[in-house]
Design an enzyme around this catalytic site. Sequence first.
Site, short mmCIF file in Angstrom:
data_model
loop_
_atom_site.label_atom_id
_atom_site.label_comp_id
_atom_site.label_asym_id
_atom_site.label_seq_id
_atom_site.Cartn_x
_atom_site.Cartn_y
_atom_site.Cartn_z
N ASP A 25 -9.40 14.27 -2.07
CA ASP A 25 -8.34 13.34 -1.68
C ASP A 25 -6.98 14.04 -1.59
O ASP A 25 -6.70 14.96 -2.36
CB ASP A 25 -8.28 12.21 -2.73
N ASN A 73 -14.27 4.82 5.58
CA ASN A 73 -13.38 5.68 6.39
C ASN A 73 -13.41 5.36 7.89
O ASN A 73 -12.55 5.82 8.64
CB ASN A 73 -13.70 7.16 6.18
C1 FPP Z 1 -9.30 11.80 1.82
O1 FPP Z 1 -7.95 12.23 1.83
C2 FPP Z 1 -10.08 12.76 2.58
C3 FPP Z 1 -11.01 12.45 3.52
C4 FPP Z 1 -11.35 11.07 3.87
C5 FPP Z 1 -11.70 13.51 4.27
C6 FPP Z 1 -12.21 14.65 3.45
C7 FPP Z 1 -12.70 15.68 4.36
C8 FPP Z 1 -12.35 16.99 4.28
C9 FPP Z 1 -11.55 17.58 3.21
C10 FPP Z 1 -12.88 17.93 5.29
C11 FPP Z 1 -14.14 18.52 4.72
C12 FPP Z 1 -14.71 19.43 5.65
C13 FPP Z 1 -15.98 19.83 5.59
C14 FPP Z 1 -16.37 20.87 6.52
C15 FPP Z 1 -16.96 19.28 4.67
P1 FPP Z 1 -6.87 11.42 2.65
O2 FPP Z 1 -6.75 12.01 4.00
O3 FPP Z 1 -7.18 9.97 2.58
O4 FPP Z 1 -5.57 11.75 1.85
P2 FPP Z 1 -4.30 10.82 1.68
O5 FPP Z 1 -4.68 9.85 0.60
O6 FPP Z 1 -3.26 11.80 1.25
O7 FPP Z 1 -3.99 10.16 2.97
#
Ligand code: FPP
Length: 244
Positions: A25, A73
């Site tokens: 996250d 998501n």
């Molecule tokens: C949540 O942070 C993150 C996700 C929904 C996506 C996670 C995916 C990756 C890190 C890429 C992984 C890649 C591979 C190749 C497995 P957010 O974007 O919701 O963070 P925020 O709360 O700051 O908006």
Amino acid sequence: MAIKKNNKTSELPEILPNHIGFIMDGNGRWAKKRMMPRTFGHAEGGRTFEKIVRYCRDIGIKCISFYAFSTENWKRSSEEITALMGLFMQYLNRVSDYYKEEVRMIFVGDRSALSPELIALMDKVEEDTKNFDKMTLYLAINYGGRDEIKYAARRIAQKVKDGELNPEDITEKTISDHIYTTEYPDIDLLIRPSGELRLSNYMLWQCAYAEFYFSDVLWPDFLPAELDKALHAYAGRQRRFGGV
Ligand code: FPP
């Protein structure tokens, strides 16, 4: 359950978790701080994911799992979803070479909503890595803990309907045997960076006795030194599993 580390180093504790779960996250906030689009944060988060995978493999962790895309998501913009799916495809296209003879990859989640190209790649990676046993990496894509329990309930109900199973014979093991992956061991240490103190529908069944570690660091900055802090915190916990 915990294992002893093979190559002892002074920086790491003696007792390490068998299975670490990661909620990745904070990518969006990481990008926003740099005045960049959210997808920039996901790309950096992907690089951190790879560094953490290699580090866990090198220090002898047997099992790791990552929340890459939740059933919730899909509410995000189509641009962000496309970028995330593109990252998964890019990574899976080269993963077999990367972790040759070391890391087995298994995907958890409902594949039916994913593109045929991604599903084909997931099948191929699972097949290509099925005999690797240094570490198992579970990648949760279109995964939801409640969705998984619903899936198990439907499968068990069908067996009862077909006369294969008596309701009174349903045990905890029956449920464990009908969730997405039956080989999935309970999570020992669940790590969530970015300052959020929630499970967000991740591995509800498998986290029953997990130790939780929260950090204010955003996922792209959650590098091995941060993981070391979590491992030290874990080593200091007393796990009683309901006993005294
Ligand atoms: C949540 O942070 C993150 C996700 C929904 C996506 C996670 C995916 C990756 C890190 C890429 C992984 C890649 C591979 C190749 C497995 P957010 O974007 O919701 O963070 P925020 O709360 O700051 O908006």
